[in-house]
Design a protein around this motif. Sequence first.
Motif, PDB file in Angstrom:
ATOM      1  N   GLY A  90      35.930  36.746 -54.804  1.00 54.32           N
ATOM      2  CA  GLY A  90      36.615  38.036 -54.857  1.00 54.32           C
ATOM      3  C   GLY A  90      36.033  39.009 -55.856  1.00 54.32           C
ATOM      4  O   GLY A  90      36.556  40.110 -56.017  1.00 54.32           O
ATOM      5  N   SER A  91      34.976  38.620 -56.569  1.00 53.54           N
ATOM      6  CA  SER A  91      34.365  39.542 -57.531  1.00 53.54           C
ATOM      7  C   SER A  91      33.462  40.504 -56.763  1.00 53.54           C
ATOM      8  O   SER A  91      32.332  40.184 -56.427  1.00 53.54           O
ATOM      9  CB  SER A  91      33.544  38.768 -58.569  1.00 53.54           C
ATOM     10  N   ARG A  92      33.984  41.667 -56.462  1.00 52.70           N
ATOM     11  CA  ARG A  92      33.272  42.644 -55.649  1.00 52.70           C
ATOM     12  C   ARG A  92      33.040  43.913 -56.448  1.00 52.70           C
ATOM     13  O   ARG A  92      33.935  44.398 -57.128  1.00 52.70           O
ATOM     14  CB  ARG A  92      34.067  42.946 -54.381  1.00 52.70           C
ATOM     15  N   ALA A  93      31.829  44.434 -56.356  1.00 58.30           N
ATOM     16  CA  ALA A  93      31.478  45.665 -57.053  1.00 58.30           C
ATOM     17  C   ALA A  93      30.982  46.684 -56.044  1.00 58.30           C
ATOM     18  O   ALA A  93      30.320  46.326 -55.062  1.00 58.30           O
ATOM     19  CB  ALA A  93      30.408  45.398 -58.107  1.00 58.30           C
ATOM     20  N   GLU A  94      31.297  47.953 -56.288  1.00 58.90           N
ATOM     21  CA  GLU A  94      30.815  49.030 -55.425  1.00 58.90           C
ATOM     22  C   GLU A  94      29.784  49.854 -56.179  1.00 58.90           C
ATOM     23  O   GLU A  94      29.943  50.132 -57.365  1.00 58.90           O
ATOM     24  CB  GLU A  94      31.978  49.915 -54.968  1.00 58.90           C
ATOM     25  N   ARG A  95      28.750  50.224 -55.474  1.00 60.14           N
ATOM     26  CA  ARG A  95      27.702  51.035 -56.090  1.00 60.14           C
ATOM     27  C   ARG A  95      26.979  51.827 -54.999  1.00 60.14           C
ATOM     28  O   ARG A  95      26.950  51.411 -53.842  1.00 60.14           O
ATOM     29  CB  ARG A  95      26.728  50.156 -56.868  1.00 60.14           C
TER      30      ARG A  95
ATOM     31  N   VAL B  96      21.729  40.427 -48.211  1.00 64.52           N
ATOM     32  CA  VAL B  96      22.517  41.147 -47.213  1.00 64.52           C
ATOM     33  C   VAL B  96      23.782  40.375 -46.848  1.00 64.52           C
ATOM     34  O   VAL B  96      24.817  40.970 -46.571  1.00 64.52           O
ATOM     35  CB  VAL B  96      21.663  41.440 -45.962  1.00 64.52           C
ATOM     36  N   ASP B  97      23.722  39.032 -46.859  1.00 63.56           N
ATOM     37  CA  ASP B  97      24.915  38.261 -46.495  1.00 63.56           C
ATOM     38  C   ASP B  97      25.997  38.305 -47.566  1.00 63.56           C
ATOM     39  O   ASP B  97      27.084  37.766 -47.379  1.00 63.56           O
ATOM     40  CB  ASP B  97      24.561  36.811 -46.150  1.00 63.56           C
ATOM     41  N   ARG B  98      25.706  38.930 -48.714  1.00 64.59           N
ATOM     42  CA  ARG B  98      26.727  39.133 -49.744  1.00 64.59           C
ATOM     43  C   ARG B  98      27.245  40.564 -49.768  1.00 64.59           C
ATOM     44  O   ARG B  98      28.091  40.906 -50.599  1.00 64.59           O
ATOM     45  CB  ARG B  98      26.169  38.769 -51.125  1.00 64.59           C
ATOM     46  N   ILE B  99      26.708  41.394 -48.867  1.00 65.26           N
ATOM     47  CA  ILE B  99      27.183  42.774 -48.784  1.00 65.26           C
ATOM     48  C   ILE B  99      28.413  42.789 -47.885  1.00 65.26           C
ATOM     49  O   ILE B  99      28.324  42.518 -46.687  1.00 65.26           O
ATOM     50  CB  ILE B  99      26.095  43.706 -48.238  1.00 65.26           C
ATOM     51  N   ALA B 100      29.570  43.087 -48.471  1.00 61.85           N
ATOM     52  CA  ALA B 100      30.827  43.081 -47.712  1.00 61.85           C
ATOM     53  C   ALA B 100      30.978  44.341 -46.877  1.00 61.85           C
ATOM     54  O   ALA B 100      31.687  44.347 -45.868  1.00 61.85           O
ATOM     55  CB  ALA B 100      32.010  42.931 -48.663  1.00 61.85           C
ATOM     56  N   GLY B 101      30.325  45.413 -47.281  1.00 60.33           N
ATOM     57  CA  GLY B 101      30.416  46.662 -46.536  1.00 60.33           C
ATOM     58  C   GLY B 101      29.313  47.609 -46.971  1.00 60.33           C
ATOM     59  O   GLY B 101      28.877  47.592 -48.123  1.00 60.33           O
TER      60      GLY B 101
END
Length: 322
Positions: A162-167, A196-201
């Motif tokens: 659940g550790s997600r960062a936006e940039r 790429v497989d760790r890019i949620a969006g």
Amino acid sequence: MRADRLVAALLLMQARGRVTAAELAEELEVSVATARRDLEALSTAGIPVYPQAGRGGGWSLLGGARTDLSGLTAHEAQALFLLAGPAAPAAPEVRSALRKLLRALPQTFRADAEAAAGAVVVDPTRWGEPEKERPALVRVLQDAVVRRRKVRLAYEGRSGRGSRAERVVEPWGLVAKDDVWYLLAGTERGRRTFRVDRIAGAEVTELEFERPDDFALAREWEEVVAEMERRRSTVSATVLISARFLPVLRDHFGRHFEVVGDEPDGRVRVRVAAPMPLTIAEQLAGWGARVEVVEPEEVRAELARIGAELVEHNRPRDDAGG
């Protein structure tokens, strides 16, 4: 797709003899900057097209308006179809582009080009593994790379908890390595690599960017690989093994395998490496008495621990009637 545009640009130059970036942009319904990048890409790839400055200038095929498509030689046409052919079954756009290109080739080249397109099949799936599909985000990111548009990423951390960062990043290029896709991108802290497989969006914005003038994707990726391999080989161990097992052990450790020399008893001394002593021990545990770890003691201790656990949890069961 860019392949369609490149073929169209070649056909247009063949028909007109010379074309400007503005004319190409109008024909393909893209920006002048995109058309210019396409023309430069053709030249960089070795296609004999060249610009001519001044009044009445533009981009031309070497040899003039009546040169067959792009001036390709027979060997160049075969090389192009050998490269693009394996991708055609999975990509309708590639099939369409190859058909157009084939029709534009000289008649004497077509048979060999067709044979080259079907000469190679690339099956990236390992034996016993399910077929892997290309991540859906790859096409989105490819478009952003080609159009030079910044992307807003939602990126999962390594833990995946659940550790997600936006940039917002500048997508410079994509690389596929062992069925895993990576995005090389420019950020406020310089070049970064994203799985790429760790890019949620990923949201493609309308913010334009320019790649660094000295950027070369292949060279940048070599630097990434060198750094990753360095991190993957921080611990080394010296191992004795029979010469007949060397190819198998080399396959296990890849580039982190080095033959040191021969031993008096006929075995071979080799050096293997991995990120941790446990990693080396885990890869050697299944070899049993076929390998002997000389040093370091940390790897020997991990092997002994694994062996003790195997003995403890896999003792022969007594017969029910015993």
